[in-house]
Each structure stands twice: as structure tokens, then as C-alpha cells.
Design a protein around this motif. Structure first.
Motif: not given
Length: 119
Positions: A1-16
Motif C-alpha cells: 500500500m502506498n502513502n496516498r492510499e494510507i492518507d486516504r484511509l486515515v482521512a476516512e477511518k480516523v478523521m471521519g
């Protein structure tokens, strides 16, 4: 998984945050309390908590504001370039070791909310 995919997961799953999608389903941006944040892969000014420490601290702030937890970020050894991030949620410790502090924060935050990422 690349950094942009991780960023998107963080945006949706952590930040909401809810994504704004292109017609083909590609994430274009997120409407957030910080304004509209973009996710174009070639723009270094995009929100990128897995790379940018200022953006990673926003993730820590979100965890601190919305969850009961303890945060710790340390190098794993005195001569190592690895970083360890630990979140404590209730009685459960979540620990991640990564090559950078921002990435360690993101991976630990994702793990704390139940999303396992293979980096």
C-alpha cells in the motif's frame, strides 16, 4: 500500500471525512474543518499525514480529541532510523514501528481504529 492510499484511509477511518469523488470513483478531495483538502498524487501541497509531520499531528489531535488514549513516539534504538508509535486505547496498547514518524503515527492510528495496513 502506498502513502496516498494510507492518507486516504486515515482521512476516512480516523478523521471521519467524507470523500468528494470523480465520476470514475477517484477521490478528488475531502471537505474538512481545515477547508477542502485535495488528493492529487502530483501535488506536494496536498494533505499527506503519512509524509508531512504537520499533517500527522492533526491525526494525533483527532485521536486525542475523540478517544481516551496515550500517545508515545520514540526512536527504536539510538542509532536506528526507525520510529515507534504507541497508542493506548482503554486497556489495549497498539504499537507500530516504521521508517518515519509521520508514517508510524498514521499506521498506529489506523490500527487503533481497527484497520490493519501492510506497508
Amino acid at each position: 500500500m502506498n502513502n496516498r492510499e494510507i492518507d486516504r484511509l486515515v482521512a476516512e477511518k480516523v478523521m471521519g471525512w467524507e470523500p468528494n469523488l470523480d465520476d470514475d470513483g477517484t477521490v478528488l478531495s475531502y471537505d474538512t474543518e481545515f477547508g477542502n483538502l485535495f488528493f492529487y498524487d502530483d501535488n506536494e501541497n496536498d494533505w499527506s499525514p503519512s509524509v508531512n509531520i504537520q499533517d500527522a499531528w492533526k491525526v494525533v489531535d483527532e485521536m486525542r480529541a475523540n478517544r481516551e488514549f496515550r500517545f508515545e513516539l520514540v526512536t527504536t534504538e539510538s542509532f536506528s532510523l526507525n520510529y515507534k508509535c504507541r497508542f493506548r486505547l482503554d486497556d489495549v496498547f497498539v504499537k507500530v514501528v516504521s521508517k518515519s514518524a509521520p508514517l508510524a503515527i498514521c499506521l498506529a492510528a489506523l490500527k487503533a481504529v481497527g484497520v490493519e495496513v501492510q506497508s
